[in-house]
Design an enzyme around this catalytic site. Structure first.
Site, PDB file in Angstrom:
ATOM      1  N   GLU A  89       3.121   1.426  -9.104  1.00 55.56           N
ATOM      2  CA  GLU A  89       3.216   2.859  -8.917  1.00 55.56           C
ATOM      3  C   GLU A  89       4.016   3.181  -7.651  1.00 55.56           C
ATOM      4  OE1 GLU A  89       2.338   5.354 -10.809  1.00 55.56           O
ATOM      5  OE2 GLU A  89       1.308   4.280 -12.411  1.00 55.56           O
ATOM      6  N   ALA A 168       5.510  -5.848   0.379  1.00 54.57           N
ATOM      7  CA  ALA A 168       5.642  -5.045   1.599  1.00 54.57           C
ATOM      8  C   ALA A 168       4.355  -5.201   2.400  1.00 54.57           C
ATOM      9  CB  ALA A 168       5.885  -3.582   1.258  1.00 54.57           C
ATOM     10  N   CYS A 184       0.293   3.258  -4.636  1.00 55.59           N
ATOM     11  CA  CYS A 184       0.085   2.320  -5.748  1.00 55.59           C
ATOM     12  C   CYS A 184      -0.863   2.883  -6.803  1.00 55.59           C
ATOM     13  CB  CYS A 184      -0.427   0.970  -5.244  1.00 55.59           C
ATOM     14  SG  CYS A 184       0.692   0.166  -4.066  1.00 55.59           S
TER      15      CYS A 184
END
Length: 232
Positions: A89, A168, A184
């Site tokens: 997402e 990340a 997300c």
């Protein structure tokens, strides 16, 4: 009596070229990845790469991301927003967050997406362990948490077993940008950073640990490179 062949050579670890870069615009790094992917689709024997960098503030969406997870109007945002081909997402990138883009041919490791995701999580967990932090997985979710706070996100794309996009790790970023999204797509778990637990931590130091952990977890030989990435 069985005689062991002591002269049999041990397997040679696969080489992975490491590019430690600075703060790179998202669209530039994205174009690099697509070019590197195209080259490896044409020539699968090309070397693997691990690209470590930071991005200026930017929001990215996965291929099937819901716009309902944005808390702002796209035309009113001060930051760019890109819909990409990765899974997952919406997320936020900014300086102080270490982003890793492995360009790997999984045929040389293990052609299994779930295995690859768990390997990336393992890299981050090993990195955190170096600092005395216990990185945790949450069943059914992808990423790494410390004491219930999400510190690392993962979103990948794999085509014919060549990987792009990646992970990340929030080292010491300004987390304000995360308040403008449902990170997300997970609305009930907070996002945090390593600096909450180790105030003096730096991206430069964590880069070294991530590269070392990556080599250990994937069983490859990390080879630091100077200069910029040779884009095909």
């Amino acid at each position: 009596m069985i005689v062991l062949d002591k002269l049999r050579p041990l397997p040679i670890p696969r080489h992975c070229l490491l590019y430690n870069l600075g703060c790179v615009p998202y669209e530039t790094a994205w174009a690099w990845q697509r070019s590197l992917l195209a080259a490896r689709l044409a020539h699968p024997d090309l070397e693997d790469l691990l690209i470590l960098l930071e991005h200026p503030p930017v929001y990215t969406l996965g291929t099937g991301s819901s716009l309902a997870h944005l808390k702002f109007q796209r035309e009113e945002s001060n930051y760019s927003l890109f819909r990409t081909e990765r899974g997952g997402e919406v997320t936020y990138h900014c300086p102080g967050q270490l982003v890793g883009y492995p360009i790997l041919n999984l045929q040389s490791y293990r052609p299994d997406l779930h295995w690859y995701l768990r390997q990336l999580e393992a890299v981050l967990i090993e990195t955190l362990a170096h600092y005395g932090l216990r990185g945790e997985r949450i069943p059914g979710l992808t990423g790494v948490w410390v004491e219930g706070v999400k510190v690392a996100a993962i979103g990948i794309k794999v085509k014919r077993w060549i990987t792009i996009h990646g992970f990340a790790l929030n080292v010491c970023p300004d987390l304000a940008g995360f308040r403008e999204i449902v990170p997300c797509g997970i609305g009930d778990r907070p996002v945090g950073s390593l600096a909450q637990f180790i105030p003096e931590i730096t991206v430069a130091a964590v880069r070294v640990q991530v590269a070392q952990a990556f080599g250990q977890v994937f069983g490859c030989q990390i080879q630091p490179q100077g200069g910029t990435i040779p884009i095909p």
